[in-house]
Design an enzyme around this catalytic site. Structure first.
Site, PDB file in Angstrom:
ATOM      1  N   GLU A 149     -86.479 -20.769 -40.520  1.00 44.95           N
ATOM      2  CA  GLU A 149     -86.325 -22.012 -41.287  1.00 44.95           C
ATOM      3  C   GLU A 149     -85.858 -23.179 -40.409  1.00 44.95           C
ATOM      4  OE1 GLU A 149     -87.544 -21.935 -44.163  1.00 44.95           O
ATOM      5  OE2 GLU A 149     -87.072 -20.054 -45.184  1.00 44.95           O
ATOM      6  N   HIS A 192     -78.354 -22.911 -45.477  1.00 46.83           N
ATOM      7  CA  HIS A 192     -79.229 -22.318 -46.484  1.00 46.83           C
ATOM      8  C   HIS A 192     -78.617 -20.980 -46.894  1.00 46.83           C
ATOM      9  CE1 HIS A 192     -82.499 -20.549 -48.589  1.00 46.83           C
ATOM     10  NE2 HIS A 192     -82.784 -19.681 -47.638  1.00 46.83           N
ATOM     11  N   HIS A 215     -78.208 -17.940 -50.487  1.00 47.01           N
ATOM     12  CA  HIS A 215     -78.855 -17.368 -51.671  1.00 47.01           C
ATOM     13  C   HIS A 215     -77.819 -17.133 -52.767  1.00 47.01           C
ATOM     14  CE1 HIS A 215     -82.152 -15.371 -48.863  1.00 47.01           C
ATOM     15  NE2 HIS A 215     -82.238 -16.687 -48.891  1.00 47.01           N
ATOM     16  N   GLU A 272     -65.122 -30.565 -62.333  1.00 41.60           N
ATOM     17  CA  GLU A 272     -65.259 -30.800 -60.885  1.00 41.60           C
ATOM     18  C   GLU A 272     -66.656 -31.211 -60.442  1.00 41.60           C
ATOM     19  OE1 GLU A 272     -61.918 -31.111 -59.699  1.00 41.60           O
ATOM     20  OE2 GLU A 272     -63.115 -30.574 -57.948  1.00 41.60           O
ATOM     21  N   HIS A 301     -85.164 -18.553 -55.042  1.00 41.32           N
ATOM     22  CA  HIS A 301     -84.845 -18.279 -53.640  1.00 41.32           C
ATOM     23  C   HIS A 301     -83.396 -18.626 -53.285  1.00 41.32           C
ATOM     24  CE1 HIS A 301     -86.282 -18.187 -49.221  1.00 41.32           C
ATOM     25  NE2 HIS A 301     -84.970 -18.198 -49.249  1.00 41.32           N
TER      26      HIS A 301
HETATM   27  O1  2HA Z   1     -83.855 -16.232 -42.970  1.00 37.20           O
HETATM   28  O2  2HA Z   1     -83.233 -16.781 -46.079  1.00 37.20           O
HETATM   29  O3  2HA Z   1     -85.377 -18.277 -46.257  1.00 37.20           O
HETATM   30  C1  2HA Z   1     -83.917 -15.605 -44.189  1.00 37.20           C
HETATM   31  C2  2HA Z   1     -84.106 -16.569 -45.278  1.00 37.20           C
HETATM   32  C3  2HA Z   1     -85.394 -17.273 -45.324  1.00 37.20           C
HETATM   33 ZN    ZN Z   2     -83.640 -17.814 -47.818  1.00 36.99          ZN
END
Ligand code: 2HA
Ligand code: ZN
Length: 263
Positions: free
Chosen positions: A109, A132, A134, A162, A203
């Site tokens: 990414e 990034h 999850h 908040e 995602h």
């Molecule tokens: O690198 O989360 O979006 C692993 C991820 C890809």
């Molecule tokens: Zn990811």
């Protein structure tokens, strides 16, 4: 090594929250030259990585970036295999100065991260960090809520007091798009012109800001609001935060909040 310590601590916390399972998630952080000098020789190029899009806006900057296929779980105990420090050498080249010791390379990414840095730097010269992750309830919400950015902003603002204080500009949401590809990078970076946080449906989340505390705090607050949304979904709602309450909050905290949603 202060920069490595603060970043690996954040990576470890994200892992322990179950927001970055296996090799999920990635991070990139703009380092100051004096910080890089504390860690390695800035004139010793180990390897190069080529990118076909235009990095000229970032030339001369140093980045700490998680490696492709690496686990957040392992970064604290073994930063030199899991992370790399690079200088943007020219418009298409990252020059590795430290890390990726086992022959690794930047996250898949990385193009999306670098495009996000360019857009955030244009609106905030102190911007430094893209994470990034999850986060579980954010992903849950993308299954049971429409994907309209203003609807998400309104609902997350109304989950807890908040929210509007921490993300007055709101939150952007993208539909499912192939990760690691060019289109998702372009669309995420376009949203970053106005938002620090962008949800990828089914995602995860891209979150940005000036410091590890700011970005980690942004992720935590968004995920907490999403958790409250998910935990109250399906129950009868007797009351909530009203538009008037949010406007009162915005006045009290002098918030430059996104207009056109609650007013
Ligand atoms: O690198 O989360 O979006 C692993 C991820 C890809
Ligand atoms: Zn990811």
């Amino acid at each position: 090594m202060k920069a490595i310590e603060e970043i690996t601590e954040i990576l470890d916390l994200l892992y322990k929250h179950d927001w970055d399972e296996r090799n999920g998630g990635n991070l990139s952080y703009i380092l100051k030259e004096e910080e890089v000098k504390e860690i390695c020789d800035i004139n010793n190029e180990i390897r190069e990585f080529k990118y076909d899009f235009d990095l000229s806006y970032l030339v001369g900057k140093y980045f700490l970036i998680t490696g492709t296929g690496k686990y957040f779980k392992n970064c604290l105990k073994d930063p030199e295999n899991n992370l790399g420090i690079m200088k943007v050498k020219d418009a298409h080249t990252l020059s590795l100065l430290w890390g990726y010791n086992d022959g690794g390379r930047p996250t898949s990414e990385a193009p999306t991260h670098l495009k996000c840095h360019i857009e955030r730097l244009k609106v905030d010269s102190e911007h430094r960090l893209v994470i990034h992750s999850h986060p579980t309830n954010v992903i849950c919400m993308t299954h049971v809520h429409d994907l309209d950015s203003n609807h998400w902003t309104e609902d997350l603002w109304k989950m807890q007091t908040e929210s509007i204080v921490v993300f007055p500009e709101g939150i952007a949401v993208l539909p499912w798009i192939l990760c690691g590809g060019e289109q998702i990078g372009i669309e995420t970076a376009a949203k970053m012109q106005e938002y620090r946080a962008v949800v990828w449906a089914q995602h995860g989340l891209f979150a940005t800001g000036r410091t590890p505390d700011e970005v980690y705090g942004l992720i935590e607050t968004i995920e907490k609001a999403a958790q409250i949304y998910m935990m109250t979904l399906g129950y009868k709602h007797y009351q909530s935060i009203t538009n008037e309450n949010l406007i009162e909050l915005a006045k009290a905290f002098n918030l430059n909040y996104r207009h056109g949603i609650i007013d």
